[in-house]
Design a protein around this motif. Structure first.
Motif, PDB file in Angstrom:
ATOM      1  N   UNK A  90      39.515  27.438 -18.114  1.00  0.00           N
ATOM      2  CA  UNK A  90      38.575  27.301 -19.229  1.00  0.00           C
ATOM      3  C   UNK A  90      38.936  28.301 -20.321  1.00  0.00           C
ATOM      4  N   UNK A  91      39.051  27.829 -21.552  1.00  0.00           N
ATOM      5  CA  UNK A  91      39.379  28.694 -22.674  1.00  0.00           C
ATOM      6  C   UNK A  91      40.864  28.826 -22.940  1.00  0.00           C
ATOM      7  N   UNK A  98      35.630  25.190 -26.888  1.00  0.00           N
ATOM      8  CA  UNK A  98      35.846  25.598 -25.504  1.00  0.00           C
ATOM      9  C   UNK A  98      35.876  27.109 -25.349  1.00  0.00           C
ATOM     10  N   UNK A  99      35.477  27.849 -26.384  1.00  0.00           N
ATOM     11  CA  UNK A  99      35.444  29.299 -26.297  1.00  0.00           C
ATOM     12  C   UNK A  99      34.474  29.772 -25.231  1.00  0.00           C
ATOM     13  N   UNK A 105      30.565  28.935 -25.293  1.00  0.00           N
ATOM     14  CA  UNK A 105      29.871  29.155 -26.551  1.00  0.00           C
ATOM     15  C   UNK A 105      28.875  28.022 -26.818  1.00  0.00           C
ATOM     16  N   UNK A 106      29.230  26.806 -26.405  1.00  0.00           N
ATOM     17  CA  UNK A 106      28.386  25.644 -26.676  1.00  0.00           C
ATOM     18  C   UNK A 106      27.086  25.667 -25.889  1.00  0.00           C
ATOM     19  N   UNK A 107      26.916  26.612 -24.964  1.00  0.00           N
ATOM     20  CA  UNK A 107      25.670  26.729 -24.206  1.00  0.00           C
ATOM     21  C   UNK A 107      24.867  27.953 -24.605  1.00  0.00           C
ATOM     22  N   UNK A 108      25.259  28.606 -25.694  1.00  0.00           N
ATOM     23  CA  UNK A 108      24.570  29.812 -26.150  1.00  0.00           C
ATOM     24  C   UNK A 108      23.721  29.477 -27.377  1.00  0.00           C
ATOM     25  N   UNK A 109      22.387  29.578 -27.280  1.00  0.00           N
ATOM     26  CA  UNK A 109      21.517  29.212 -28.409  1.00  0.00           C
ATOM     27  C   UNK A 109      21.360  30.338 -29.426  1.00  0.00           C
ATOM     28  N   UNK A 110      22.479  30.854 -29.906  1.00  0.00           N
ATOM     29  CA  UNK A 110      22.481  31.908 -30.912  1.00  0.00           C
ATOM     30  C   UNK A 110      23.666  31.695 -31.833  1.00  0.00           C
ATOM     31  N   UNK A 136      36.498  40.897 -30.300  1.00  0.00           N
ATOM     32  CA  UNK A 136      35.227  41.345 -30.860  1.00  0.00           C
ATOM     33  C   UNK A 136      34.296  40.149 -30.919  1.00  0.00           C
ATOM     34  N   UNK A 137      33.082  40.333 -30.411  1.00  0.00           N
ATOM     35  CA  UNK A 137      32.068  39.299 -30.510  1.00  0.00           C
ATOM     36  C   UNK A 137      30.926  39.805 -31.379  1.00  0.00           C
TER      37      UNK A 137
END
Length: 782
Positions: free
Chosen positions: A79-80, A105-106, A118-123, A206-207
């Motif tokens: 993944x990624x 796919x990050x 990333x697609x499952x993060x509501x931010x 960095x995020x």
């Protein structure tokens, strides 16, 4: 058939099968190898290795794998990462996977403190990859962070900075800076220059979380969270050595080396930067940054990680330019003794254990030792003869101070992650406890000034005789926090995320001087408590998704707001920001085009402002309210593998709702230093016919904004263009960066304030003039 003959034939048949199976197995070779990241060189855990018959294996935490196969080709997926097929051959295979170019796919780790899509993060979250870091060759973090939509990190020179994420450009404690998920400074002792305490050479990625995240990270996670994720030991011995210099007096040396042998892995990263004879007089600086990390794999399920970072920084503090100097392009210094000296030591030790594939626990001990010692240019003030406000200003004397703000930290962090088959859910619980002894000392100084051709210069200083101590206090800050996060799926593609955190703070303040409006308040103990919730959802369908979330961010009062320079007896509450947000993403044209966006409304309440009291003395109180509304958007397009285009931008408006400070009413006005638009665009070309060559063109733009809170003065903003060229041949890379290639004359920050006679006083922080940077590096290892 006699029983005896039947038994003999059965035994013979079983024996024949046993021999045949062993002979057959002996003819199936066992392939060994390691899977690692082609850019970071870190081992890749849980990569899937398959052959054409369907036989599969999974890579271990050190990237190693073993698969019994007679196939000529094996396929590696993770993944990624981009899928890769390699030839199966004898010996140990070293398989490097390239990170996926599809942002859909990050995998991110900052959204809920664990790895997730990333697609499952509501931010609103963005990642600056290792490849981007490698290509940019950034001398400062703002050169990287400003690539993110909604982020404007303001360069104040020599790695000093302000920040703007869903807030105006400011020095307030509204942003949280993390290293591997742990704050780099303690709450209540915020420093807007905190990121100069980071070691850029040790950063892997960095995020950036935009908007409040106090439900997981606690105090100061309001405008945004910046998480710098450091490099882990490489799968094989590798490293680099690089040097660079430019025509503006900047020089830098970077280095890194790491290796893994058996259960033990290490990596050491560092750099030394030096600036002399820069564009502005008296603006030299130097910085040493070193980070070491040691990983020990206790067993296949347990990892012990230890790291330590040391930063030593010194800079002449030349300050900003006034309007006359800026208009005339006069970069002569006006003060020749001001400085800032920073030392930062951080250490952590983490043990993480996987109980099962669905259960993991980690515990971290953390230590910090920081000090900021300075003779600040911003504290230089006029002195009126005889010390009376009615007397004229002295022609040859001014005042100032030297100060030392230091703290230590002892912290424990605990987290457990449990996954369930029920609703494909995940539960995260965590707790933290910190004890932070802090001290502050400030000395009064006399400053000698000279008037040369109508320009006032501050040439030297002496301590008062007898010594005049302006502040001398100690504070023990203690913080206990606990949080819980639960994510679950209620329908195909639809996932809910909810979190809540509680923090308790205590400030035990001891003033070694009698309390006054100069020396600070009396010794006392103050307690704070705060609950911060968050709830959101994500929905994904065939490359298209969107999310919605409600979150809160807060920050308790700073030590200086509660006790410093005040005898205020009013109890100050934490400042609170409530955020409503929707956003989404689209992956189109076979993942060649990616679009993401977020729209937010954030209301600030209980903001601490200076309120003029009945006795005409100003005191800090929870009396401010502001509103922040904006749209952030990013577009990335890769029509072919050789060419990449990116646009990151934001449109925003920041206004005062209820804000009467020091007797002045700002209600309904736009906040100062708050451009309605900022953006960054970039084109990168890496031709396949000349492997190793890269060409990048980038433009940074900041729009017009008000210079003061009464909206009387404006600054027009700026556009700056950068060109980056690089060529790598085997182990050697050479690069040339032309920054501000058109030599635009601009200020990174421009402010205006009223003087005693009613006129405006302007201040400009000079943007970098055109600079050509030449660099060369040598890399070794796989």
């Amino acid at each position: 058939m006699p029983l005896y003959d039947l038994m003999k034939k059965s035994i013979f048949f079983i024996y024949t099968l046993f021999i045949a199976s062993n002979v057959f197995a002996q003819h199936i070779p066992a392939l060994h190898g390691k899977v690692f990241d082609a850019v970071t060189k870190e081992p890749i855990t849980a990569a899937t290795i398959t052959d054409t018959t369907g036989t599969a294996a999974i890579s271990n935490t050190d990237g190693s794998f073993k698969i019994a196969t007679a196939a000529k080709i094996i396929k590696i997926t993770s993944v990624g990462y981009q899928t890769r097929s390699v030839e199966a051959r004898n010996g140990t295979l070293a398989i490097a996977l390239q990170p996926s170019t599809s942002q859909l796919h990050q995998v991110v780790v900052s959204a809920n403190r664990t790895a997730e899509k990333r697609s499952e993060a509501p931010i609103a979250i963005s990642t600056i990859s290792k490849q981007t870091i490698e290509d940019t060759k950034a001398q400062r973090l703002d050169m990287l962070l400003n690539k993110v939509s909604g982020v404007n990190m303001v360069n104040l020179g020599n790695e000093q900075h302000e920040m703007s994420i869903r807030q105006p450009m400011n020095t307030n404690n509204l942003f949280l800076y993390l290293e591997d998920g742990i704050p780099i400074r303690t709450s209540a002792v915020f420093n807007h220059n905190a990121l100069l305490e980071m070691n850029m050479a040790a950063v892997k990625s960095i995020e950036v979380i935009k908007g409040p995240s106090s439900a997981l990270y606690g105090a100061e996670a309001i405008g945004g969270v910046v998480n710098l994720i450091t490099q882990a030991p490489p799968a094989y011995t590798s490293g680099y050595l690089s040097t660079q210099l430019n025509n503006q007096g900047y020089k830098r040396l970077d280095g890194q080396i790491g290796a893994t042998s058996g259960k033990l892995g290490f990596i050491v990263s560092g750099y030394y930067a030096n600036q002399t004879n820069g564009p502005i007089q008296y603006s030299d600086y130097h910085k040493t940054a070193v980070t070491g990390r040691l990983d020990y794999k206790i067993d296949k399920n347990t990892l012990w990680t230890n790291s330590v970072s040391y930063i030593n920084y010194f800079s002449d503090m030349y300050g900003s330019l006034d309007s006359a100097h800026f208009a005339r392009k006069n970069y002569a210094a006006q003060a020749f003794f001001t400085y800032r000296k920073v030392t930062a030591l951080r250490a952590r030790s983490t043990i993480s254990h996987s109980w099962t594939d669905s259960s993991m626990t980690s515990a971290t001990f953390m230590y910090r030792n920081n000090s900021v010692i300075q003779n600040p240019s911003y504290s230089i003030a006029n002195y009126r003869i005889g010390g009376k406000s009615s007397n004229p200003v002295s022609p040859d004397t001014a005042t100032g101070n030297t100060n030392n703000n230091s703290f230590k930290s002892y912290g424990l962090y605990f987290q457990h992650v449990q996954k369930f088959k029920f609703l494909q859910s995940k539960l995260i619980i965590g707790a933290s406890a910190e004890l932070d002894p802090q001290s502050y000392f400030q000395d009064f100084i006399w400053i000698k000034k000279q008037n040369q051709n109508g320009v006032v210069n501050y040439v030297s200083y002496t301590k008062a005789n007898p010594d005049l101590v302006m502040a001398n206090y100690n504070t023990v800050v203690s913080n206990f926090g606990s949080y819980i996060d639960y994510d679950f799926t209620i329908a195909p593609g639809l996932r809910i995320s909810a979190a809540v955190r509680y923090d308790a703070f205590q400030y035990a303040f001891v003033n070694s001087l009698p309390g006054s409006s100069v020396t600070g308040g009396p010794s006392t103990i103050t307690n704070y408590g705060k609950v911060a919730p968050k709830i959101g959802f994500t929905y994904n369908y065939k490359g298209i998704g969107f999310y919605g979330t409600y979150s809160e961010g807060y920050v308790p009062p700073q030590i200086t707001q509660v006790f410093g320079k005040t005898t205020n007896s009013a109890y100050l509450l934490p400042q609170t920001f409530r955020n409503f947000e929707v956003g989404g993403w689209l992956s189109l044209l076979d993942n060649k085009l990616y679009i993401d966006y977020s729209a937010y409304l954030m209301n600030g309440t209980n903001e601490i402002i200076s309120v003029k009291m009945a006795d005409n003395i100003s005191q800090p109180q929870n009396a401010g309210a502001t509103r922040h509304i904006g749209l952030e958007y990013g577009i990335s397009y890769r029509p072919v593998d050789d060419l990449y285009f990116r646009l990151s931008a934001t449109n925003a408006k920041h206004t005062f709702v209820n804000y009467i400070a020091s007797g002045v009413n700002y209600n309904g006005r736009e906040m100062a230093s708050a451009p309605n638009f900022s953006g960054n665009a970039e084109i990168v070309y890496k031709p396949h016919y000349l492997k190793g060559l890269r060409i990048g063109v980038e433009e940074q733009q900041v729009g017009k904004y008000y210079m003061d809170n009464l909206d009387q003065y404006t600054y027009g903003g700026f556009k700056v263009t950068n060109v980056r060229l690089g060529y790598q041949l085997a182990h050697v890379e050479v690069w040339l960066n032309a920054l501000n290639v058109f030599n635009t004359y601009y200020a990174t920050l421009a402010t205006a304030s009223a003087t005693t006679n009613g006129a405006a006083s302007y201040s400009y922080n000079l943007g970098d003039p055109r600079a050509f940077t030449l660099g060369v590096s040598y890399r070794f290892g796989k």
